[in-house]
Design a protein around this motif. Structure first.
Motif, PDB file in Angstrom:
ATOM      1  N   VAL A  79       0.837  -1.206   0.000  1.00 16.57           N
ATOM      2  CA  VAL A  79       0.000   0.000   0.000  1.00 16.57           C
ATOM      3  C   VAL A  79       0.874   1.260   0.000  1.00 16.57           C
ATOM      4  O   VAL A  79       0.604   2.216  -0.737  1.00 16.57           O
ATOM      5  CB  VAL A  79      -0.962  -0.003   1.208  1.00 16.57           C
ATOM      6  N   LEU A  80       1.939   1.256   0.794  1.00 12.78           N
ATOM      7  CA  LEU A  80       2.857   2.399   0.812  1.00 12.78           C
ATOM      8  C   LEU A  80       3.490   2.608  -0.558  1.00 12.78           C
ATOM      9  O   LEU A  80       3.586   3.736  -1.048  1.00 12.78           O
ATOM     10  CB  LEU A  80       3.950   2.180   1.862  1.00 12.78           C
ATOM     11  N   SER A  83       0.859   3.810  -3.050  1.00 11.81           N
ATOM     12  CA  SER A  83       0.456   5.173  -2.696  1.00 11.81           C
ATOM     13  C   SER A  83       1.507   6.185  -3.130  1.00 11.81           C
ATOM     14  O   SER A  83       1.177   7.276  -3.601  1.00 11.81           O
ATOM     15  CB  SER A  83       0.223   5.290  -1.183  1.00 11.81           C
ATOM     16  N   ALA A  86       1.003   6.593  -6.798  1.00 14.40           N
ATOM     17  CA  ALA A  86      -0.237   7.328  -7.053  1.00 14.40           C
ATOM     18  C   ALA A  86      -0.080   8.808  -6.730  1.00 14.40           C
ATOM     19  O   ALA A  86      -0.714   9.663  -7.364  1.00 14.40           O
ATOM     20  CB  ALA A  86      -1.382   6.733  -6.230  1.00 14.40           C
ATOM     21  N   ALA A  87       0.791   9.110  -5.776  1.00 12.92           N
ATOM     22  CA  ALA A  87       1.033  10.510  -5.387  1.00 12.92           C
ATOM     23  C   ALA A  87       1.952  11.233  -6.372  1.00 12.92           C
ATOM     24  O   ALA A  87       2.188  12.429  -6.234  1.00 12.92           O
ATOM     25  CB  ALA A  87       1.625  10.567  -3.988  1.00 12.92           C
ATOM     26  N   THR A  98       2.057   7.907 -11.474  1.00 13.16           N
ATOM     27  CA  THR A  98       0.604   7.724 -11.506  1.00 13.16           C
ATOM     28  C   THR A  98       0.111   7.053 -12.777  1.00 13.16           C
ATOM     29  O   THR A  98      -0.780   6.189 -12.730  1.00 13.16           O
ATOM     30  CB  THR A  98      -0.092   9.096 -11.342  1.00 13.16           C
TER      31      THR A  98
END
Length: 201
Positions: A79-80, A83, A86-87, A98
């Motif tokens: 998840v990290l 994320s 995605a950031a 992304t």
């Protein structure tokens, strides 16, 4: 005599330190493996003719995370990592961020999360009190990695790539056989490595 305020302050500090001792190690391992996933992507990639998805060492790191951490920590690492991409951080293969979550590799990246959870839940505990039990542990780890970090990840990868590229899923699967063979080898190495590390611990 110690005042009530001083006593309360000391109790509060003790509680904070106690929580920190439990939380920091739990956060440290997911952070470490998230960083290793990024480093594995940054280390380079190998193009496979007929497919837009390159080979990297990310799946190997995902397997190690699933075989060495509990399922919550392994999922936290993925998840990290996702994320961060995605950031907008360039943590995916080829320095992508992304956009990779909406491209041909999206299914494989998204599949890391259920894959790592399934692998961690299936692997069981290492039993190393004899050579036979160590061998059984290595085989069990290998099987867990094959089911979770290969079969589950590829299920997501094939389905989403087929959907995004409008290519039959059988064609996507056939074109990706080079990945599958490589990941079976990675699963074997990861199983042997984590069994050996467990013996050292």
């Amino acid at each position: 005599m110690m005042s009530a305020r001083t006593s309360a302050t000391q109790t509060g500090r003790t509680t904070v330190l106690s929580v920190a001792r439990r939380v920091l190690p739990a956060l440290g391992k997911p952070l470490l493996f998230a960083a290793l996933m990024w480093l594995a992507a940054a280390a380079g990639e190998i193009a496979i003719p007929g497919t837009p998805v390159p080979i990297t060492l990310q799946t190997f790191v995902v397997m190690l995370a699933a075989l060495m951490l509990d399922w919550c920590q392994a999922a936290g690492a993925v998840v990290l990592y996702l994320s961060a991409g995605a950031a907008g951080l360039p943590v995916f293969a080829g320095g992508a961020s992304t956009a990779a979550l909406f491209g041909p590799s999206a299914g494989f990246l998204i599949g890391f999360l259920p894959g790592v959870i399934v692998t961690a839940l299936l692997r069981g505990n290492a039993r190393l009190d004899s050579p036979i039990h160590a061998a059984i542990t290595a085989v069990r780890f290998f099987g867990a990695a094959l089911i979770g970090s290969v079969a589950v990840v590829y299920l997501f990868g094939f389905a989403i790539q087929s959907l995004l590229t409008h290519t039959p899923i059988t064609v996507v699967a056939i074109a990706s056989m080079g990945f599958v063979a490589g990941d079976i080898i990675k699963a074997a190495v990861a199983a042997l490595a984590t069994t050996a590390l467990a013996k050292l611990r």
